[in-house]
Design a protein around this motif. Structure first.
Motif, short mmCIF file in Angstrom:
data_model
loop_
_atom_site.label_atom_id
_atom_site.label_comp_id
_atom_site.label_asym_id
_atom_site.label_seq_id
_atom_site.Cartn_x
_atom_site.Cartn_y
_atom_site.Cartn_z
N SER A 61 0.90 -1.26 -0.05
CA SER A 61 0.07 0.02 0.13
C SER A 61 0.88 1.29 -0.08
O SER A 61 0.53 2.30 -0.71
CB SER A 61 -0.86 0.13 1.29
OG SER A 61 -1.64 -1.15 1.29
N GLU A 62 1.79 1.25 0.78
CA GLU A 62 2.77 2.25 1.09
C GLU A 62 3.49 2.68 -0.39
O GLU A 62 3.45 3.72 -1.00
CB GLU A 62 3.81 2.00 2.00
CG GLU A 62 4.62 3.45 2.36
CD GLU A 62 3.75 4.46 3.16
OE1 GLU A 62 4.00 5.50 2.73
OE2 GLU A 62 2.62 3.87 3.83
N LEU A 63 4.17 1.51 -1.16
CA LEU A 63 4.74 1.87 -2.33
C LEU A 63 3.64 2.17 -3.47
O LEU A 63 3.91 3.18 -4.24
CB LEU A 63 5.31 0.30 -2.81
CG LEU A 63 6.51 0.13 -1.90
CD1 LEU A 63 7.34 -1.08 -2.54
CD2 LEU A 63 7.61 1.43 -2.01
N VAL A 64 2.54 1.46 -3.56
CA VAL A 64 1.59 1.96 -4.60
C VAL A 64 0.73 3.19 -4.04
O VAL A 64 0.70 4.20 -5.05
CB VAL A 64 0.50 0.75 -4.70
CG1 VAL A 64 -0.45 1.12 -5.52
CG2 VAL A 64 1.25 -0.71 -4.83
N GLY A 65 0.48 3.36 -3.02
CA GLY A 65 -0.10 4.75 -2.64
C GLY A 65 0.58 5.96 -2.71
O GLY A 65 -0.08 7.08 -3.15
#
Lengths: 563, 230
Positions: free
Chosen positions: A9-13
């Motif tokens: 989520s962190e990388l995609v977000g």
């Protein structure tokens, strides 16, 4: 697993930040890979091109340059150079019949004087000399075309000569005598044809039948009756004397001259020679006996579109191309190589050579052997060591090699540091923006270890992705350099030294050998791994440091940070 | 004396250094808090109530004095022990919600529960159940940016309650909400906590919100204005 979902989520977000970090890392890695690859490519090129003699099993080359006062080794003197190069005269009259196609190759020794092969035995017998090989390197001029026909067209004749002369009328006495004579013969004067007499022969004086007026005067009656003066007209006419001058335009011709160098190799010796089997890039080397076979330098073959199996016609002798070679620089290079005996025959240099390649028994003896040869052969002989030959080579390859030698490492280090810094700064800045988030995690009860693990996990993922992209970019860049990169050239001139002083012929007759090496950036697995590891290390070290700093903050302090 | 008490704060001070100046945010606080209490810390901004809350929540350490929680002096505990106390004993609700922006509502609740090491399926089930309790089960996959302020604060309450903490610490939970939503959120917080017998410490400057507490403590200039119940 929650932590992986969080990481994803962190990388995609934070797509933009992730991509930015990834691109930064990738460019850094690609830069390191490309620059290091280039440095290696230059190194490799330098090794093959700039240390030429070692590749042909040679420590020293011996040549003979013309000098005013030559010792016992050669024949010496400036006159020798002229004499040796005399055959360069193109004598049209000897090429063949006008209009026929001709091909001729002239072989010139240049400024390297030839010497009898048997004299080189002197070198072989010196202590410290392991083996020698004789070579003959000649400048060749190849001419082909049609023997011109020279035809001059001269127009003459066609002058008109008009002669007018007044014939004195008969005097009264002559007229009376003519009258009487005609009467006696029964020919009327001034009348038409008379019947009864021979028709067509006897005509009136002014009769129209005689074209050209020959009729009356040549008639038997006239011959008899006219005074001698009127019977015959004689005059001598001399036409005016003239000299015809016409400039003959030179005939159209298509004689093409091209020059190349040709080397004769002793095929019995394969470990030392102008080229050895190790320079072979395609095909095979001469058989020991050496037939009508030729080796062609790869560059020359490309220029002349020659292939393995093509034939070279040298003054009527056909040589089959059996191999392509990449001859080492260092002066004694040629475009075409044929067995020494064949070249000697073609160039009328029977038993002559102009370069001796010498191998010392051990590399530490080279300097000693060089001195011995110089002493043994006298001042005309030029003995060059591999080092000296290497020093005489110049061209962009040398510049680039020097550059790579001096700057390659520095550049690679700069690129590596840049890549590392980019990775570190991007990671640090992305962590700096997350201090509050880290504070929240700590407030929720995340331990320091857990926070650092999470952040490092993100760095690791970004580092791996960035490193992989960087490796791919680097490989592509290296391939692009290989495909479109500039070629570097190295050249070396022989024969000019010494001769300049003698006749000024040196420049004209010196042979320049050059080789071009296209720039490549060879990559190795270790280099790719190094670039990859660099990105990873940059990301992890910076990520670790940043995460540690943020995670060690008291949650209250971290939460106070503004986003 | 400390045996029955949840908190026993003794002469706690907290000062910050701002360049050369030293700011005394808390000057000698003595406070006792019992199990199950709903306590409001009331006072104007800058009075030190947030600083006190952070000491109580083990987010910060006092400059001097002691904060006893369940009989343990928090200042003697290491960072990891404090983290564990925060994880299992405390639940925080912030004025600015402090949801992780890249995680959806469900994952934000899971973020608090995951470090306790519950199995994956239980993690999800318990988090979903909590979202349902705060009335957001249909918003579980929404990112914080897709939720209203009230919804975000409800996610934060679900998160705070996820580890069954003994204390819920709320710092101006209504500060970024309109009054109606604020009241709703505080009602939700207090009712859920009372059900679970959680202690609630509520920082607010809103008298109306403070009324919902069992007890209010007024603060000014880093000191308590009223005597504490001991």
């Amino acid at each position: 697993m929650f932590y992986f979902r969080y990481l994803r989520s962190e990388l995609v977000g934070r797509r933009t930040r992730t991509v930015l970090t990834l691109v930064g890392l990738a460019l850094g890695v690609a830069l390191v890979i490309t620059i290091s690859g280039l440095a290696r490519g230059l190194d490799r090129a330098q090794k093959t091109a700039l240390d030429p003699l070692s590749t042909i099993g040679t420590d020293l080359t011996v040549t003979l340059s013309p000098q005013q006062d030559t010792g016992g080794f050669g024949r010496g003197g400036g006159g020798e150079v002229v004499q040796a190069n005399q055959s360069a005269v193109t004598d049209l009259s000897k090429l063949g019949k006008p209009g026929t196609q001709f091909v001729h190759d002239f072989f010139l020794p240049g400024t390297q004087l030839t010497f009898p092969q048997k004299q080189t035995a002197k070198i072989a017998s010196l202590p410290g000399v392991a083996s020698i090989s004789n070579g003959l390197v000649l400048s060749a001029v190849h001419q082909e075309g049609v023997v011109p026909k020279i035809v001059a067209k001269i127009k003459a004749g066609g002058q008109q000569l008009d002669i007018r002369r007044q014939i004195k009328p008969p005097t009264a006495a002559e007229a009376a005598a003519i009258q009487a004579c005609f009467q006696k013969l029964g020919v009327g004067v001034g009348g038409g044809p008379q019947s009864g007499t021979q028709p067509g022969e006897q005509q009136g004086f002014g009769g129209g039948r005689g074209a050209g007026g020959g009729g009356f005067f040549s008639s038997p009656a006239a011959r008899k009756c006219l005074p001698a003066r009127m019977r015959e007209f004689r005059a001598r006419i001399t036409t005016p004397q003239q000299t015809l001058k016409q400039v003959v335009s030179p005939p159209q011709t298509n004689i093409k001259s091209s020059s190349y160098t040709i080397g004769g190799i002793d095929p019995a010796q394969q470990s030392i020679g102008l080229v050895t089997p190790s320079q072979l890039s395609r095909g095979r080397f001469f058989s020991k006996s050496g037939g009508h076979e030729a080796l062609v330098s790869a560059a020359y073959a490309k220029r002349k579109s020659l292939k393995l199996g093509s034939t070279l016609d040298l003054n009527g002798t056909r040589f089959k191309i059996i191999g392509l070679v990449s001859p080492p620089l260092g002066g004694q290079t040629a475009d075409v190589y044929i067995p020494l005996a064949q070249l000697q025959k073609l160039a009328s240099q029977k038993g002559l050579a102009n370069v001796v390649l010498v191998r010392a028994t051990s590399s530490s003896d080279v300097a000693k052997v060089q001195k011995e040869i110089e002493q043994a052969l006298g001042s005309g002989a030029q003995v060059a060591s591999a080092k000296q030959v290497a020093a005489s080579i110049n061209g962009s390859l040398v510049d680039a090699a020097n550059l790579s030698h001096d700057l390659g490492l520095v550049l690679a280090i700069i690129a590596a540091v840049a890549a590392f810094l980019v990775a570190a700064l991007l990671t640090l800045s992305s962590i700096g923006k997350r201090v509050r988030e880290i504070g929240t995690l700590k407030a929720l009860g995340w331990s320091q270890r857990l926070v650092i693990r999470q952040v490092l996990g993100e760095c690791l993922a970004t580092g791996i992705a960035g490193g992989l992209v960087g490796v791919v970019l680097g490989v592509l860049a290296a391939a692009a350099i290989g495909a479109f990169g500039p070629s570097l050239s190295a050249s070396s001139t022989t024969g000019a030294a010494g001769a300049n002083d003698v006749l000024g012929l040196g420049q004209a007759l010196a042979r320049t050998a050059s080789t071009s090496v296209s720039l490549t950036a060879p990559l190795s697995l270790s280099l790719l791994l190094f670039g990859f590891a660099l990105a990873l290390a940059g990301g992890l070290i910076a990520g670790g440091a940043g995460a540690l700093r943020a995670a060690r903050l008291r949650p209250a302090d971290a939460l106070r940070q503004m986003e | 004396m400390t045996g029955d008490l949840l908190y026993d704060v003794r002469n706690a001070t907290r000062s910050f250094r701002r360049g050369d100046a030293t700011i005394n945010a808390l000057g000698g606080i003595d406070l006792a808090i019992e199990h199950g209490e709903i306590l409001a810390l009331v006072g104007p901004s800058g009075s030190g109530k947030t600083t006190l809350l952070q000491l109580l929540g083990a987010l910060d350490r006092p400059t001097s004095g002691q904060v006893f929680f369940e009989g343990r002096d928090l200042n003697t505990l290491g960072d990891n022990e404090l983290a564990d106390i925060r994880l299992r004993a405390f639940g925080f609700v912030f004025q600015t919600f402090n949801l992780i922006p890249t995680l959806n509502a469900l994952q934000n609740v899971e973020a608090k529960l995951a470090p306790t090491g519950v199995p994956e399926d239980e993690l999800r089930a318990r988090s979903l159940a909590l979202l349902e309790e705060v009335g957001l089960s249909d918003r579980a996959d929404h990112l914080p940016s897709q939720l209203s302020g009230g919804e975000q604060q409800r996610v934060a309450i679900a998160r705070a309650l996820s580890t069954e903490p003994r204390v819920v610490l709320a710092d101006e939970p209504t500060g970024n909400l309109d009054s109606r939503t604020g009241t709703e959120v505080v009602d939700l917080l207090t009712s859920l906590s009372e059900e679970r017998r959680h202690t609630v410490i509520l920082v607010t400057h809103d008298a109306e919100i403070a009324e919902k507490a069992h007890r209010s403590v007024r603060m000014q200039d880093g000191r308590l204005l009223e005597p504490t119940l001991a």
